[in-house]
Design a protein around this motif. Structure first.
Motif, mmCIF file in Angstrom:
data_model
loop_
_atom_site.group_PDB
_atom_site.id
_atom_site.type_symbol
_atom_site.label_atom_id
_atom_site.label_comp_id
_atom_site.label_asym_id
_atom_site.label_seq_id
_atom_site.Cartn_x
_atom_site.Cartn_y
_atom_site.Cartn_z
ATOM 1 N N GLY A 51 46.270 45.106 38.640
ATOM 2 C CA GLY A 51 45.713 46.337 38.089
ATOM 3 C C GLY A 51 44.908 47.140 39.095
ATOM 4 N N HIS A 52 44.269 48.189 38.607
ATOM 5 C CA HIS A 52 43.449 49.082 39.427
ATOM 6 C C HIS A 52 42.114 48.415 39.784
ATOM 7 C CE1 HIS A 52 46.274 52.217 38.468
ATOM 8 N NE2 HIS A 52 45.995 52.148 37.174
ATOM 9 N N GLY A 53 41.600 48.743 40.969
ATOM 10 C CA GLY A 53 40.269 48.311 41.355
ATOM 11 C C GLY A 53 40.113 46.834 41.615
ATOM 12 N N VAL A 54 41.193 46.130 41.878
ATOM 13 C CA VAL A 54 41.147 44.677 42.091
ATOM 14 C C VAL A 54 40.811 44.385 43.551
ATOM 15 C CG1 VAL A 54 42.545 42.554 42.080
ATOM 16 C CG2 VAL A 54 42.750 44.210 40.202
ATOM 17 N N TRP A 55 40.020 43.344 43.756
ATOM 18 C CA TRP A 55 39.701 42.848 45.097
ATOM 19 C C TRP A 55 40.208 41.416 45.173
ATOM 20 C CZ3 TRP A 55 34.070 41.248 46.612
ATOM 21 C CH2 TRP A 55 34.059 40.745 47.903
ATOM 22 N N VAL A 56 41.112 41.164 46.132
ATOM 23 C CA VAL A 56 41.677 39.829 46.318
ATOM 24 C C VAL A 56 41.081 39.252 47.601
ATOM 25 C CG1 VAL A 56 43.790 38.473 46.571
ATOM 26 C CG2 VAL A 56 43.801 40.541 45.142
ATOM 27 N N GLY A 57 40.376 38.129 47.485
ATOM 28 C CA GLY A 57 39.660 37.530 48.597
ATOM 29 C C GLY A 57 40.561 36.830 49.603
ATOM 30 N N MET A 58 39.962 36.514 50.738
ATOM 31 C CA MET A 58 40.662 35.925 51.882
ATOM 32 C C MET A 58 41.413 34.652 51.508
ATOM 33 S SD MET A 58 39.056 34.862 55.574
ATOM 34 C CE MET A 58 37.664 34.090 54.805
ATOM 35 N N GLY A 59 42.691 34.618 51.891
ATOM 36 C CA GLY A 59 43.502 33.422 51.705
ATOM 37 C C GLY A 59 43.919 33.137 50.275
ATOM 38 N N ALA A 60 43.689 34.059 49.366
ATOM 39 C CA ALA A 60 44.091 33.842 47.973
ATOM 40 C C ALA A 60 45.608 33.854 47.847
ATOM 41 C CB ALA A 60 43.476 34.906 47.071
ATOM 42 N N LYS A 61 46.100 33.109 46.870
ATOM 43 C CA LYS A 61 47.535 33.026 46.603
ATOM 44 C C LYS A 61 47.777 33.403 45.150
ATOM 45 C CE LYS A 61 48.069 29.399 50.039
ATOM 46 N NZ LYS A 61 46.775 29.684 50.646
ATOM 47 N N ILE A 62 48.716 34.323 44.953
ATOM 48 C CA ILE A 62 49.053 34.781 43.600
ATOM 49 C C ILE A 62 50.489 34.356 43.337
ATOM 50 C CG2 ILE A 62 49.252 36.770 42.083
ATOM 51 C CD1 ILE A 62 47.086 38.099 43.897
ATOM 52 N N LEU A 63 50.678 33.569 42.296
ATOM 53 C CA LEU A 63 51.954 32.936 42.016
ATOM 54 C C LEU A 63 52.822 33.751 41.052
ATOM 55 C CD1 LEU A 63 50.812 29.201 41.798
ATOM 56 C CD2 LEU A 63 51.433 30.558 43.797
ATOM 57 N N PRO A 64 54.113 33.397 40.934
ATOM 58 C CA PRO A 64 55.071 34.175 40.140
ATOM 59 C C PRO A 64 54.630 34.405 38.697
ATOM 60 C CG PRO A 64 56.220 32.508 41.428
ATOM 61 C CD PRO A 64 54.749 32.239 41.575
ATOM 62 N N GLY A 65 54.877 35.639 38.234
ATOM 63 C CA GLY A 65 54.674 35.983 36.833
ATOM 64 C C GLY A 65 53.264 36.340 36.431
ATOM 65 N N VAL A 66 52.331 36.387 37.383
ATOM 66 C CA VAL A 66 50.922 36.622 37.065
ATOM 67 C C VAL A 66 50.634 38.118 36.914
ATOM 68 C CG1 VAL A 66 48.597 36.499 38.070
ATOM 69 C CG2 VAL A 66 50.087 34.500 38.126
ATOM 70 N N THR A 67 49.752 38.438 35.959
ATOM 71 C CA THR A 67 49.199 39.777 35.811
ATOM 72 C C THR A 67 47.692 39.668 36.006
ATOM 73 O OG1 THR A 67 50.923 40.520 34.293
ATOM 74 C CG2 THR A 67 48.827 41.705 34.215
ATOM 75 N N ILE A 68 47.159 40.539 36.872
ATOM 76 C CA ILE A 68 45.719 40.576 37.130
ATOM 77 C C ILE A 68 45.192 41.894 36.586
ATOM 78 C CG2 ILE A 68 43.945 40.611 38.926
ATOM 79 C CD1 ILE A 68 45.849 38.875 40.616
ATOM 80 N N GLY A 69 44.204 41.812 35.694
ATOM 81 C CA GLY A 69 43.664 42.995 35.029
ATOM 82 C C GLY A 69 42.799 43.848 35.935
ATOM 83 N N ASP A 70 42.565 45.078 35.495
ATOM 84 C CA ASP A 70 41.756 46.043 36.247
ATOM 85 C C ASP A 70 40.395 45.465 36.608
ATOM 86 O OD1 ASP A 70 43.829 47.839 35.888
ATOM 87 O OD2 ASP A 70 42.773 49.051 34.385
ATOM 88 N N ASN A 71 39.939 45.793 37.827
ATOM 89 C CA ASN A 71 38.603 45.472 38.329
ATOM 90 C C ASN A 71 38.309 43.981 38.451
ATOM 91 O OD1 ASN A 71 37.932 48.293 38.388
ATOM 92 N ND2 ASN A 71 37.782 48.163 36.166
ATOM 93 N N ALA A 72 39.331 43.154 38.406
ATOM 94 C CA ALA A 72 39.126 41.716 38.598
ATOM 95 C C ALA A 72 38.845 41.434 40.068
ATOM 96 C CB ALA A 72 40.353 40.937 38.136
#
Length: 189
Positions: A135-156
């Protein structure tokens, strides 16, 4: 109804063979573009952004630091003001949709592709791919891994080193392996 080809199967989340000639050719094209991008001198940043813009499915104003890698590129859709620090990898066998004002720290890995649990199918080289939405406004930190099928909501916020294997609610902070909620309403500072 005609039989679906491997690319069509891949795009709709069915089992497919990534060894298919068309898919191999399309991955080679993306890897060639990424290689060209990664070899540019720092002062050639405008040329680098043009190379990536031609590769992506859709994008607005964005900035990606080298080294960057993806599988296809055409499944990557970036919102406005996207920034990815060094070492970002997006394995985009399925669509990866990223909202506006999203920040990636160094070493973020996003993978839509997965393999079957059945060992016989794995031996045959079968894969599936599942879309990822950020989503909008998301910050993903160093070395994070996002796996198949995931939805991340706004501002997470996704904490450094997190492995995100399930959906993340808007306005929450997750961290750990697997990622768990550690804070909600992260707008206080």
């Amino acid at each position: 109804m005609s039989e679906l080809d491997e690319k069509q199967k891949m795009l709709i989340g069915m089992e497919y063979f990534p060894s298919n000639k068309l898919l191999q050719t399309q991955r080679l094209h993306a890897k060639t573009r990424c290689h060209q991008f990664n070899q540019l001198a720092p002062k050639e940043f405008k040329q680098g952004m043009r190379l990536l813009k031609a590769l992506f499915g859709s994008c607005y104003n964005f900035w990606i630091e080298p080294h960057f890698y993806c599988d296809y590129g055409f499944n990557i859709h970036l919102g406005k003001n996207f920034y990815a620090n060094h070492g970002t990898v997006i394995l985009d066998a399925a669509p990866v949709t990223i909202g506006d004002d999203v920040l990636f720290a160094p070493g973020v890995l996003i993978s839509t592709a997965t393999h079957p649990k059945n060992p016989q199918k794995r031996k045959k080289g079968i894969e599936t791919a599942h879309a990822i939405t950020i989503g909008h406004g998301v910050w993903v930190g160093m070395g994070a891994k996002i796996l198949p099928g995931v939805t991340i909501g706004d501002n997470a916020i996704i904490g450094a080193g997190a492995v995100v294997n399930k959906d993340v609610l808007p306005n929450t902070t997750v961290a750990g392996v697997p990622a768990m909620i550690i804070d909600s309403n992260n707008h206080s500072d």
